[in-house]
Design a protein around this motif. Sequence first.
Motif, PDB file in Angstrom:
ATOM      1  N   UNK A   3      -6.086   4.890   1.258  1.00  0.00           N
ATOM      2  CA  UNK A   3      -4.742   4.283   2.042  1.00  0.00           C
ATOM      3  C   UNK A   3      -4.147   5.267   2.834  1.00  0.00           C
ATOM      4  N   UNK A   4      -3.759   5.121   3.933  1.00  0.00           N
ATOM      5  CA  UNK A   4      -3.212   6.063   4.688  1.00  0.00           C
ATOM      6  C   UNK A   4      -1.751   5.674   5.045  1.00  0.00           C
ATOM      7  N   UNK A   5      -0.539   6.359   4.477  1.00  0.00           N
ATOM      8  CA  UNK A   5       0.517   6.076   4.731  1.00  0.00           C
ATOM      9  C   UNK A   5       1.495   6.472   6.051  1.00  0.00           C
ATOM     10  N   UNK A   6       2.117   5.833   6.751  1.00  0.00           N
ATOM     11  CA  UNK A   6       2.651   6.416   7.760  1.00  0.00           C
ATOM     12  C   UNK A   6       3.904   5.995   7.942  1.00  0.00           C
ATOM     13  N   UNK A   7       4.934   6.726   8.304  1.00  0.00           N
ATOM     14  CA  UNK A   7       6.312   6.570   8.388  1.00  0.00           C
ATOM     15  C   UNK A   7       6.740   6.717   9.765  1.00  0.00           C
ATOM     16  N   UNK A   8       7.258   5.693  10.461  1.00  0.00           N
ATOM     17  CA  UNK A   8       7.602   5.571  11.842  1.00  0.00           C
ATOM     18  C   UNK A   8       8.999   5.800  12.130  1.00  0.00           C
ATOM     19  N   UNK A   9       9.319   6.555  13.131  1.00  0.00           N
ATOM     20  CA  UNK A   9      11.020   6.675  13.471  1.00  0.00           C
ATOM     21  C   UNK A   9      10.837   6.290  15.074  1.00  0.00           C
ATOM     22  N   UNK A  10      11.269   5.241  15.357  1.00  0.00           N
ATOM     23  CA  UNK A  10      11.147   4.648  16.744  1.00  0.00           C
ATOM     24  C   UNK A  10       9.214   4.371  17.029  1.00  0.00           C
ATOM     25  N   UNK A  11       8.983   4.820  18.036  1.00  0.00           N
ATOM     26  CA  UNK A  11       7.687   4.423  18.206  1.00  0.00           C
ATOM     27  C   UNK A  11       6.746   5.588  17.774  1.00  0.00           C
ATOM     28  N   UNK A  16       3.045  11.579   8.256  1.00  0.00           N
ATOM     29  CA  UNK A  16       1.689  10.722   8.328  1.00  0.00           C
ATOM     30  C   UNK A  16       0.676  11.857   7.418  1.00  0.00           C
ATOM     31  N   UNK A  17      -0.304  11.446   7.155  1.00  0.00           N
ATOM     32  CA  UNK A  17      -1.292  12.185   6.652  1.00  0.00           C
ATOM     33  C   UNK A  17      -1.762  13.418   7.079  1.00  0.00           C
ATOM     34  N   UNK A  90       4.194   8.838  -3.695  1.00  0.00           N
ATOM     35  CA  UNK A  90       4.072   7.496  -3.001  1.00  0.00           C
ATOM     36  C   UNK A  90       2.672   7.235  -2.911  1.00  0.00           C
ATOM     37  N   UNK A  91       1.693   7.724  -2.135  1.00  0.00           N
ATOM     38  CA  UNK A  91       0.385   7.716  -2.281  1.00  0.00           C
ATOM     39  C   UNK A  91      -0.186   7.405  -3.675  1.00  0.00           C
ATOM     40  N   UNK A  92      -0.001   8.098  -4.763  1.00  0.00           N
ATOM     41  CA  UNK A  92      -0.693   7.899  -5.948  1.00  0.00           C
ATOM     42  C   UNK A  92       0.066   6.606  -6.526  1.00  0.00           C
ATOM     43  N   UNK A 100      -6.863  -2.749  -7.918  1.00  0.00           N
ATOM     44  CA  UNK A 100      -7.816  -4.104  -8.185  1.00  0.00           C
ATOM     45  C   UNK A 100      -8.014  -4.464  -6.867  1.00  0.00           C
ATOM     46  N   UNK A 101      -7.027  -4.505  -5.977  1.00  0.00           N
ATOM     47  CA  UNK A 101      -7.524  -5.360  -4.616  1.00  0.00           C
ATOM     48  C   UNK A 101      -8.056  -4.252  -3.706  1.00  0.00           C
ATOM     49  N   UNK A 102      -8.052  -2.960  -3.992  1.00  0.00           N
ATOM     50  CA  UNK A 102      -9.008  -1.794  -3.230  1.00  0.00           C
ATOM     51  C   UNK A 102     -10.327  -2.088  -3.761  1.00  0.00           C
ATOM     52  N   UNK A 103     -10.616  -2.256  -4.822  1.00  0.00           N
ATOM     53  CA  UNK A 103     -11.915  -2.678  -5.521  1.00  0.00           C
ATOM     54  C   UNK A 103     -12.449  -3.907  -4.988  1.00  0.00           C
ATOM     55  N   UNK A 104     -11.613  -4.715  -4.994  1.00  0.00           N
ATOM     56  CA  UNK A 104     -11.995  -6.169  -4.168  1.00  0.00           C
ATOM     57  C   UNK A 104     -12.402  -5.921  -2.753  1.00  0.00           C
TER      58      UNK A 104
END
Length: 111
Positions: A3-11, A16-17, A90-92, A100-104
């Motif tokens: 999973x790659x989380x990004x937090x946006x501020x405006x555009x 991010x990672x 947050x990533x962990x 479960x969804x990642x495995x699916x």
Amino acid sequence: MQLRMRVYRGGDIAIGPGKIALLQAIERTHSISAAARELGMSYRRAWLLIDQLNRSLREPAVTASAGGAHGGGSAVTPSGLALIQCYRAIEDTAIAAAAEQIAALKRMLAP
């Protein structure tokens, strides 16, 4: 899969990672240029990412001192260290919650 989380501020991507990896490399090397080399990016790209990150935060994540006879250097601030810790937590949490969804999803991928 990751999973790659990004937090946006405006555009813009404020957090991010790539920026977190850069912060961690600066923490290890105490140098923006050494961190950039470690991550295979140009010094200019690393500097721009840190500048953008610092401008996105209430307190800077990295401080730098100019070079010269005694050399320069960079330091990840307490705010920067807290940012790394929070982002990784947050990533962990997300990965554990979505296991479960990642495995699916992985089962849907072609070999």
